[in-house]
Scaffold this active site. Structure first.
Site, PDB file in Angstrom:
ATOM      1  N   ASP A 151      -7.909  -5.333  -0.331  1.00  0.00           N
ATOM      2  CA  ASP A 151      -8.400  -6.192  -1.403  1.00  0.00           C
ATOM      3  C   ASP A 151      -8.084  -7.669  -1.200  1.00  0.00           C
ATOM      4  O   ASP A 151      -8.729  -8.527  -1.797  1.00  0.00           O
ATOM      5  CB  ASP A 151      -7.826  -5.734  -2.753  1.00  0.00           C
ATOM      6  CG  ASP A 151      -8.420  -4.400  -3.156  1.00  0.00           C
ATOM      7  OD1 ASP A 151      -9.639  -4.233  -2.984  1.00  0.00           O
ATOM      8  OD2 ASP A 151      -7.664  -3.520  -3.606  1.00  0.00           O
ATOM      9  N   HIS A 179       0.846  -1.192   0.000  1.00  0.00           N
ATOM     10  CA  HIS A 179       0.000   0.000   0.000  1.00  0.00           C
ATOM     11  C   HIS A 179       0.877   1.236   0.000  1.00  0.00           C
ATOM     12  O   HIS A 179       1.925   1.256   0.632  1.00  0.00           O
ATOM     13  CB  HIS A 179      -0.920   0.017   1.231  1.00  0.00           C
ATOM     14  CG  HIS A 179      -2.101   0.896   1.044  1.00  0.00           C
ATOM     15  ND1 HIS A 179      -2.054   2.247   1.296  1.00  0.00           N
ATOM     16  CD2 HIS A 179      -3.347   0.634   0.576  1.00  0.00           C
ATOM     17  CE1 HIS A 179      -3.238   2.769   1.006  1.00  0.00           C
ATOM     18  NE2 HIS A 179      -4.034   1.814   0.553  1.00  0.00           N
TER      19      HIS A 179
HETATM   20  C1  LIG Z   1      -0.467  -0.701  -3.911  1.00  0.00           C
HETATM   21  C2  LIG Z   1       0.812  -0.427  -4.687  1.00  0.00           C
HETATM   22  C3  LIG Z   1       0.442   0.018  -6.093  1.00  0.00           C
HETATM   23  C4  LIG Z   1       1.588   0.681  -3.991  1.00  0.00           C
HETATM   24  O1  LIG Z   1       2.624   0.997  -4.821  1.00  0.00           O
HETATM   25  P1  LIG Z   1       3.831   1.945  -4.462  1.00  0.00           P
HETATM   26  O2  LIG Z   1       3.577   2.737  -3.249  1.00  0.00           O
HETATM   27  O3  LIG Z   1       4.151   2.690  -5.720  1.00  0.00           O
HETATM   28  O4  LIG Z   1       4.963   0.940  -4.088  1.00  0.00           O
HETATM   29  P2  LIG Z   1       6.019   0.314  -5.103  1.00  0.00           P
HETATM   30  O5  LIG Z   1       5.337  -0.373  -6.216  1.00  0.00           O
HETATM   31  O6  LIG Z   1       7.033   1.376  -5.428  1.00  0.00           O
HETATM   32  O7  LIG Z   1       6.673  -0.772  -4.160  1.00  0.00           O
HETATM   33  C5  LIG Z   1       7.719  -0.531  -3.227  1.00  0.00           C
HETATM   34  C6  LIG Z   1       8.530  -1.808  -3.107  1.00  0.00           C
HETATM   35  O8  LIG Z   1       7.728  -2.836  -2.569  1.00  0.00           O
HETATM   36  C7  LIG Z   1       7.531  -3.884  -3.528  1.00  0.00           C
HETATM   37  N1  LIG Z   1       6.125  -4.222  -3.557  1.00  0.00           N
HETATM   38  C8  LIG Z   1       5.078  -3.397  -3.286  1.00  0.00           C
HETATM   39  N2  LIG Z   1       3.931  -4.060  -3.427  1.00  0.00           N
HETATM   40  C9  LIG Z   1       4.261  -5.312  -3.782  1.00  0.00           C
HETATM   41  C10 LIG Z   1       3.493  -6.434  -4.072  1.00  0.00           C
HETATM   42  N3  LIG Z   1       2.164  -6.387  -4.029  1.00  0.00           N
HETATM   43  N4  LIG Z   1       4.142  -7.567  -4.404  1.00  0.00           N
HETATM   44  C11 LIG Z   1       5.476  -7.617  -4.472  1.00  0.00           C
HETATM   45  N5  LIG Z   1       6.255  -6.543  -4.199  1.00  0.00           N
HETATM   46  C12 LIG Z   1       5.646  -5.418  -3.870  1.00  0.00           C
HETATM   47  C13 LIG Z   1       7.939  -3.294  -4.863  1.00  0.00           C
HETATM   48  O9  LIG Z   1       8.363  -4.276  -5.758  1.00  0.00           O
HETATM   49  C14 LIG Z   1       9.013  -2.331  -4.458  1.00  0.00           C
HETATM   50  O10 LIG Z   1      10.190  -3.079  -4.219  1.00  0.00           O
HETATM   51  P3  LIG Z   1      11.626  -2.497  -4.650  1.00  0.00           P
HETATM   52  O11 LIG Z   1      11.767  -1.221  -3.866  1.00  0.00           O
HETATM   53  O12 LIG Z   1      12.555  -3.585  -4.282  1.00  0.00           O
HETATM   54  O13 LIG Z   1      11.508  -2.243  -6.117  1.00  0.00           O
HETATM   55  C15 LIG Z   1       1.691  -1.693  -4.748  1.00  0.00           C
HETATM   56  O14 LIG Z   1       1.952  -2.140  -3.440  1.00  0.00           O
HETATM   57  C16 LIG Z   1       1.066  -2.777  -5.578  1.00  0.00           C
HETATM   58  O15 LIG Z   1       1.237  -2.798  -6.798  1.00  0.00           O
HETATM   59  N6  LIG Z   1       0.311  -3.717  -4.941  1.00  0.00           N
HETATM   60  C17 LIG Z   1      -0.412  -4.730  -5.676  1.00  0.00           C
HETATM   61  C18 LIG Z   1      -1.714  -4.192  -6.208  1.00  0.00           C
HETATM   62  C19 LIG Z   1      -2.722  -3.984  -5.134  1.00  0.00           C
HETATM   63  O16 LIG Z   1      -2.946  -4.819  -4.278  1.00  0.00           O
HETATM   64  N7  LIG Z   1      -3.393  -2.833  -5.177  1.00  0.00           N
HETATM   65  C20 LIG Z   1      -4.472  -2.499  -4.259  1.00  0.00           C
HETATM   66  C21 LIG Z   1      -4.055  -1.382  -3.376  1.00  0.00           C
HETATM   67  S1  LIG Z   1      -5.277  -1.065  -2.135  1.00  0.00           S
END
Ligand SMILES: CC(C)(COP(=O)(O)OP(=O)(O)OC[C@H]1O[C@@H](n2cnc3c(N)ncnc32)[C@H](O)[C@@H]1OP(=O)(O)O)[C@@H](O)C(=O)NCCC(=O)NCCS
Length: 374
Positions: free
Chosen positions: A311, A260
């Site tokens: 979710d 998140h």
């Molecule tokens: C929610 C979300 C978009 C937040 O994204 P964000 O704040 O931009 O975070 P990032 O994507 O930059 O992730 C930060 C780090 O954690 C990791 N990470 C975050 N969520 C992850 C996940 N669901 N699975 C695996 N790794 C994850 C990233 O790979 C990244 O690692 P790194 O720094 O080694 O590259 C992201 O966690 C995600 O894509 N989750 C899956 C989709 C989801 O469940 N969305 C519903 C949100 S309520």
């Protein structure tokens, strides 16, 4: 030139709201002063919407009147139904919902009126009709006639009846209603922010929430609840969780339903949904999906320090309730509609255009080359 804010506007406080508060470090979510842990076991979805829109809990008679008002406005414009019937049969439900809400806006008598009174009337119609729209979309794609609303039923009970053609058990209806309350509002999440950007141009409420549906549809936002269920089905068995996750990490896949932008600890909504998932999957004879979820959660936390979000456990709650997977995100929209409309009203009540700048990183002094010389 000023440097850009962090990628994805992380950490940027874009504006003020009195609707909901999140403390991502402590794992706190508050609607209008009430912690979600106070509300989740006690409030119905319409009660949460009343709270969000008015800033206070309703009295018994106010809640009855509010529910009656929602019930009286559940019926779709017949022209919306006609348009839905003309969509390709394989239209994904979120796309159909986006279209349906936009079409409702065409026929709304207050469509172009952004006054507080008109916004309130439109908000009632939108919250009341989103369940009817989703149920109709689901019926139409199966070649079935959409069912008319029954105003004697609660919003959640009527949704179940209109979608399935028969009433749900009170346990199933209560569980659905609670998920809607948990999905109701969440600060400046992507879809809500999209709604506010549109509202801030003095765009109308239907335009704003249509944009919200579009933003919610993506798998990094609301689309994650359906993807999380597909993940569990792909994993298949408890003993596959470890090897599946190892492969997913090796392929640098994002695990849907985890992580998140704001919460760096347990998402307080997940606390409620986890328990609901435990109970409901057991009752439905689907306990293995809860056990797989727990295992996936344990491994994600121990290996990556990443927690489940709203979710993740919602997926198995909906699965246990027998809801088709591609309706999970529309149900998120059904709950969030209460929040989107509240944000549009808050934005219109004290508006200024939302218009950030971009840090330009391209070239600036190229010379024109005639087309024949390129
Ligand atoms: C929610 C979300 C978009 C937040 O994204 P964000 O704040 O931009 O975070 P990032 O994507 O930059 O992730 C930060 C780090 O954690 C990791 N990470 C975050 N969520 C992850 C996940 N669901 N699975 C695996 N790794 C994850 C990233 O790979 C990244 O690692 P790194 O720094 O080694 O590259 C992201 O966690 C995600 O894509 N989750 C899956 C989709 C989801 O469940 N969305 C519903 C949100 S309520």
């Amino acid at each position: 030139m000023t440097a850009a804010a962090g990628k994805g506007l992380e950490g940027v406080v874009a504006s003020r709201t009195s609707l909901s508060f999140i403390d991502g470090l402590e794992g706190v979510l508050v609607y209008r002063g009430y912690n979600i842990h106070e509300l989740a076991p006690n409030a119905s979805f319409p009660e949460g919407v009343f709270l969000l829109w008015t800033g206070r809990l309703p009295t018994r008679s106010e809640l009855d009147a509010f529910e009656a008002k929602l019930a009286a406005r559940r019926g779709l414009d017949p022209r919306t139904l006609e348009a839905l019937m003309s969509l390709p049969r394989d239209t994904v439900p979120m796309a159909a919902l986006r279209t349906g809400i936009s079409i409702e806006g065409l026929y709304d008598p207050d469509a172009e009126d952004n006054s507080a009174e008109a916004n309130e009337r439109k908000a009632v119609r939108l919250v009341a009709r989103t369940p009817t729209l989703i149920a109709a979309i689901h019926r139409i794609r199966q070649g079935l006639e959409p069912l008319s609303p029954d105003p004697s039923l609660s919003l959640s009970a009527d949704f179940v009846r209109m979608a399935n053609g028969e009433p749900g058990t009170s346990e199933a209806v209560d569980a659905l209603d609670r998920t809607l309350l948990l999905y109701l509002d969440h600060g400046f999440n992507a879809s809500t922010f999209a709604c506010r950007v549109i509202a801030a141009t003095l765009g109308d409420m239907h335009s704003a929430v249509t944009g919200g549906v579009g933003a919610l549809k993506g798998s990094l936002h609301g689309g994650a609840n359906a993807k999380a269920m597909h993940t569990l089905l792909e994993i298949g068995e408890l003993e596959n969780v470890g090897p599946w996750l190892e492969r997913a990490f090796a392929e640098k896949r994002k695990i849907m339903g985890f992580g998140h932008r704001v919460y760096k600890t347990e998402d307080p909504r997940a606390t409620h949904l986890r328990e609901m998932s435990r109970v409901l999957t057991q009752q439905a004879g689907l306990a293995k999906f809860y056990e797989m979820s727990r295992e996936l959660e344990d491994q994600m936390i121990s290996q990556k320090g990443i927690n489940p979000n709203v979710d993740f456990y919602c997926a198995t709650v909906y699965y246990a309730l027998g809801i088709p997977i591609d309706l999970y995100t529309p149900l998120f929209a059904m709950g969030r509609m209460g929040g989107w409309t509240a944000h549009v009203m808050e934005q219109h009540a004290d508006n200024r255009l939302i218009r950030p700048r971009a840090e330009y990183v391209g070239e600036v002094d190229l010379r024109w080359v005639a087309i024949g010389d390129r």
